[in-house]
Write a protein that holds these residues in place. Structure first.
Motif, PDB file in Angstrom:
ATOM      1  N   SER A  20      21.136  25.919  -1.660  1.00 17.06           N
ATOM      2  CA  SER A  20      20.975  27.367  -1.890  1.00 17.06           C
ATOM      3  C   SER A  20      20.828  28.056  -1.011  1.00 17.06           C
ATOM      4  N   VAL A  21      20.912  29.338  -0.651  1.00 11.67           N
ATOM      5  CA  VAL A  21      20.575  30.273   0.448  1.00 11.67           C
ATOM      6  C   VAL A  21      18.951  30.314   0.556  1.00 11.67           C
ATOM      7  N   TYR A  22      18.206  30.476  -0.555  1.00 13.50           N
ATOM      8  CA  TYR A  22      16.806  30.313  -0.500  1.00 13.50           C
ATOM      9  C   TYR A  22      16.142  29.027   0.044  1.00 13.50           C
ATOM     10  N   ASN A  23      16.787  27.911  -0.331  1.00 14.03           N
ATOM     11  CA  ASN A  23      16.363  26.808  -0.178  1.00 14.03           C
ATOM     12  C   ASN A  23      16.692  26.362   1.288  1.00 14.03           C
ATOM     13  N   PHE A  24      17.836  26.660   2.009  1.00 13.29           N
ATOM     14  CA  PHE A  24      18.079  26.608   3.439  1.00 13.29           C
ATOM     15  C   PHE A  24      17.075  27.397   4.043  1.00 13.29           C
ATOM     16  N   GLN A  25      16.823  28.719   3.749  1.00 14.62           N
ATOM     17  CA  GLN A  25      15.933  29.342   4.600  1.00 14.62           C
ATOM     18  C   GLN A  25      14.600  28.754   4.521  1.00 14.62           C
ATOM     19  N   ARG A  26      14.083  28.346   3.288  1.00 14.85           N
ATOM     20  CA  ARG A  26      12.728  27.694   3.211  1.00 14.85           C
ATOM     21  C   ARG A  26      12.611  26.496   4.112  1.00 14.85           C
ATOM     22  N   MET A  27      13.635  25.744   3.859  1.00 14.93           N
ATOM     23  CA  MET A  27      13.778  24.227   4.731  1.00 14.93           C
ATOM     24  C   MET A  27      13.932  24.617   6.152  1.00 14.93           C
ATOM     25  N   PHE A  28      14.592  25.598   6.609  1.00 14.22           N
ATOM     26  CA  PHE A  28      14.773  25.901   8.189  1.00 14.22           C
ATOM     27  C   PHE A  28      13.554  26.150   8.598  1.00 14.22           C
ATOM     28  N   SER A  29      12.667  27.041   7.962  1.00 13.52           N
ATOM     29  CA  SER A  29      11.424  27.444   8.277  1.00 13.52           C
ATOM     30  C   SER A  29      10.259  26.347   8.452  1.00 13.52           C
ATOM     31  N   TYR A  30      10.498  25.440   7.581  1.00 14.43           N
ATOM     32  CA  TYR A  30       9.482  24.230   7.813  1.00 14.43           C
ATOM     33  C   TYR A  30       9.630  23.391   8.764  1.00 14.43           C
ATOM     34  N   ALA A  40       2.165  16.416  -3.860  1.00 15.90           N
ATOM     35  CA  ALA A  40       1.861  17.574  -2.943  1.00 15.90           C
ATOM     36  C   ALA A  40       0.478  17.775  -3.106  1.00 15.90           C
ATOM     37  N   ASN A  41      -0.645  16.996  -3.276  1.00 13.07           N
ATOM     38  CA  ASN A  41      -1.877  17.408  -3.400  1.00 13.07           C
ATOM     39  C   ASN A  41      -2.522  17.872  -2.538  1.00 13.07           C
ATOM     40  N   GLY A  42      -3.382  18.810  -2.470  1.00  7.80           N
ATOM     41  CA  GLY A  42      -4.237  19.531  -1.406  1.00  7.80           C
ATOM     42  C   GLY A  42      -4.182  20.975  -1.426  1.00  7.80           C
ATOM     43  N   GLU A  43      -4.670  21.973  -0.521  1.00  2.00           N
ATOM     44  CA  GLU A  43      -4.659  23.087  -0.313  1.00  2.00           C
ATOM     45  C   GLU A  43      -3.359  23.607  -0.161  1.00  2.00           C
ATOM     46  N   LEU A  44      -3.026  24.697  -0.940  1.00  2.00           N
ATOM     47  CA  LEU A  44      -1.919  25.614  -0.623  1.00  2.00           C
ATOM     48  C   LEU A  44      -2.040  26.584   0.396  1.00  2.00           C
ATOM     49  N   PRO A  45      -1.099  26.959   1.125  1.00  2.00           N
ATOM     50  CA  PRO A  45       0.433  26.389   0.708  1.00  2.00           C
ATOM     51  C   PRO A  45       0.685  25.084   1.817  1.00  2.00           C
ATOM     52  N   SER A  46      -0.223  24.582   2.555  1.00  2.00           N
ATOM     53  CA  SER A  46       0.112  23.656   3.460  1.00  2.00           C
ATOM     54  C   SER A  46       0.693  22.382   2.815  1.00  2.00           C
ATOM     55  N   ALA A  47       0.065  21.929   1.577  1.00  2.00           N
ATOM     56  CA  ALA A  47       0.278  20.672   1.125  1.00  2.00           C
ATOM     57  C   ALA A  47       1.791  20.545   0.566  1.00  2.00           C
ATOM     58  N   THR A  48       2.374  21.659   0.141  1.00  2.00           N
ATOM     59  CA  THR A  48       3.656  21.665   0.015  1.00  2.00           C
ATOM     60  C   THR A  48       4.608  21.834   0.919  1.00  2.00           C
ATOM     61  N   GLN A  49       4.260  22.604   1.979  1.00  2.00           N
ATOM     62  CA  GLN A  49       4.828  22.812   3.217  1.00  2.00           C
ATOM     63  C   GLN A  49       4.943  21.395   3.779  1.00  2.00           C
ATOM     64  N   LYS A  50       4.040  20.602   4.017  1.00  2.00           N
ATOM     65  CA  LYS A  50       3.928  19.441   4.413  1.00  2.00           C
ATOM     66  C   LYS A  50       5.145  18.398   3.887  1.00  2.00           C
ATOM     67  N   VAL A  51       5.004  18.346   2.693  1.00  2.69           N
ATOM     68  CA  VAL A  51       6.129  17.540   1.695  1.00  2.69           C
ATOM     69  C   VAL A  51       7.548  18.044   1.945  1.00  2.69           C
ATOM     70  N   TYR A  52       7.665  19.351   1.792  1.00  3.95           N
ATOM     71  CA  TYR A  52       9.277  19.774   2.417  1.00  3.95           C
ATOM     72  C   TYR A  52       9.619  19.438   3.835  1.00  3.95           C
ATOM     73  N   LYS A  53       8.659  19.490   4.588  1.00  7.83           N
ATOM     74  CA  LYS A  53       9.124  19.078   5.960  1.00  7.83           C
ATOM     75  C   LYS A  53       9.440  17.511   6.214  1.00  7.83           C
ATOM     76  N   GLN A  54       8.597  16.784   5.481  1.00  8.07           N
ATOM     77  CA  GLN A  54       8.803  15.496   5.621  1.00  8.07           C
ATOM     78  C   GLN A  54      10.072  14.983   4.725  1.00  8.07           C
ATOM     79  N   PHE A  55      10.268  15.792   3.663  1.00 10.18           N
ATOM     80  CA  PHE A  55      11.511  15.513   2.708  1.00 10.18           C
ATOM     81  C   PHE A  55      12.776  15.801   3.618  1.00 10.18           C
ATOM     82  N   TYR A  56      12.662  16.924   4.287  1.00 12.63           N
ATOM     83  CA  TYR A  56      14.089  17.124   5.106  1.00 12.63           C
ATOM     84  C   TYR A  56      14.150  16.450   6.339  1.00 12.63           C
ATOM     85  N   THR A  57      13.174  16.186   6.834  1.00 12.15           N
ATOM     86  CA  THR A  57      13.329  15.428   8.337  1.00 12.15           C
ATOM     87  C   THR A  57      13.299  13.894   8.232  1.00 12.15           C
ATOM     88  N   GLU A  58      12.550  13.559   7.223  1.00 15.29           N
ATOM     89  CA  GLU A  58      12.190  11.863   7.278  1.00 15.29           C
ATOM     90  C   GLU A  58      12.988  11.356   5.885  1.00 15.29           C
TER      91      GLU A  58
END
Length: 289
Positions: free
Chosen positions: A34-44, A238-256
């Motif tokens: 989706s447009v939203y998920n691509f925007q978010r993925m790209f920013s991560y 994605a445990n930990g302080e927000l928003p960094s905890a979920t951002q880390k998961v997304y970045k690893q998910f899409y890149t690794e």
């Protein structure tokens, strides 16, 4: 199609259209999300919003045109999507630190935003806790918000703040069903891939799972019910302080994770689950390649 190949084809589309119209819908179709998920993925991944990357690429190429051609500044302004020379000059000075006219009148130092290229990046020390589950059809009750995809990253945090203020979250807490996906859910529904400039964002809780022992809790007054089909979900801790905890998961998910997993994205919304004590899960629907 290979995920990394899709991302690089999306970047190539942007490059080919720097002097024309760039459609976020077209980008999302190429990437297969989706447009939203691509925007978010790209920013991560890129550490900058998609809109900023496109703007910086255009201003980079505009500087080359100023140095290497005799085109009028107004023509270069229109070429890269600016409605006037004044608006172009302001954007150019903000990025390069100098006015466009200065590029031709003297030797100046300019900035450059190079074309991105995505590659697989596997780092063994950054492990991810996840599980793959075939999950039954389930229902969510909640509040639906219509959001423009272009402003979603800024608007959605405010939606959550308002939900705590207006009593929505209190109603969930007082009548909390203990079903999975668990906790308070944030669901981004972008419609079919790339077909709309608007998206639905839902704040809710799981109200039914299609298994015999589960009691169906009907939507509270003023809320709606949403259904999601049986699917395979990759569920990431994605445990930990927000928003960094979920951002880390997304970045690893899409890149690794995704490039090397043997899966590709399914055409279903991403679900974020917010539980107590900084515990979160991210549910991403996938299918075998």
């Amino acid at each position: 199609m290979d995920w990394i190949k899709q991302l690089n084809e999306a970047i190539s589309y942007i490059e080919e259209n720097l002097t024309g119209e760039i459609s976020y819908e077209a980008i999302s179709k190429i990437a297969g999300c989706s447009v939203y998920n691509f925007q978010r993925m790209f920013s991560y991944i890129a550490d900058k919003p998609l809109s900023e990357y496109i703007r910086n690429r255009r201003l980079t190429m505009a500087a080359f045109d100023l140095m290497n051609s005799k085109e009028r500044i107004i023509d270069i302004s229109l070429k890269y999507g600016y409605e006037s020379q004044d608006s172009f000059s302001r954007a150019f000075r903000s990025f390069h630190g100098v006015l466009p006219s200065g590029v031709r009148n003297k030797i100046v130092q300019l900035k450059s935003c190079p074309k991105l290229s995505f590659q697989i990046n596997i780092q063994g020390e950054n492990h991810m806790n996840y599980q793959i589950e075939q999950w039954p059809e389930f229902k969510v009750m909640g509040i639906l918000h219509k959001v423009k995809t272009s402003t979603a990253l800024d608007v959605i945090p405010q939606i959550w703040k308002n939900a705590w203020k207006d009593g929505t979250m209190k109603r969930f807490v007082e009548n909390f069903p203990d079903y999975r996906p668990a906790g308070f859910l944030g669901i981004a529904e972008g419609g079919k891939w790339g077909d709309s400039e608007e998206m639905n964002y839902i704040i809710g809780v799981t109200s039914h799972v299609d298994v015999p022992e589960c009691i169906h809790i009907h939507a509270f007054e003023g809320m709606k019910e949403f259904s999601y089909p049986i699917a395979t979900w990759a569920i990431f801790e994605a445990n930990g302080e927000l928003p960094s905890a979920t951002q880390k998961v997304y970045k690893q998910f899409y890149t690794e994770w995704l490039p090397s997993s043997g899966y590709e994205l399914a055409d279903l919304p991403v679900i974020e689950c917010y539980m107590q004590e900084n515990r979160q899960e991210v549910w991403i629907a996938v299918v075998k390649k």
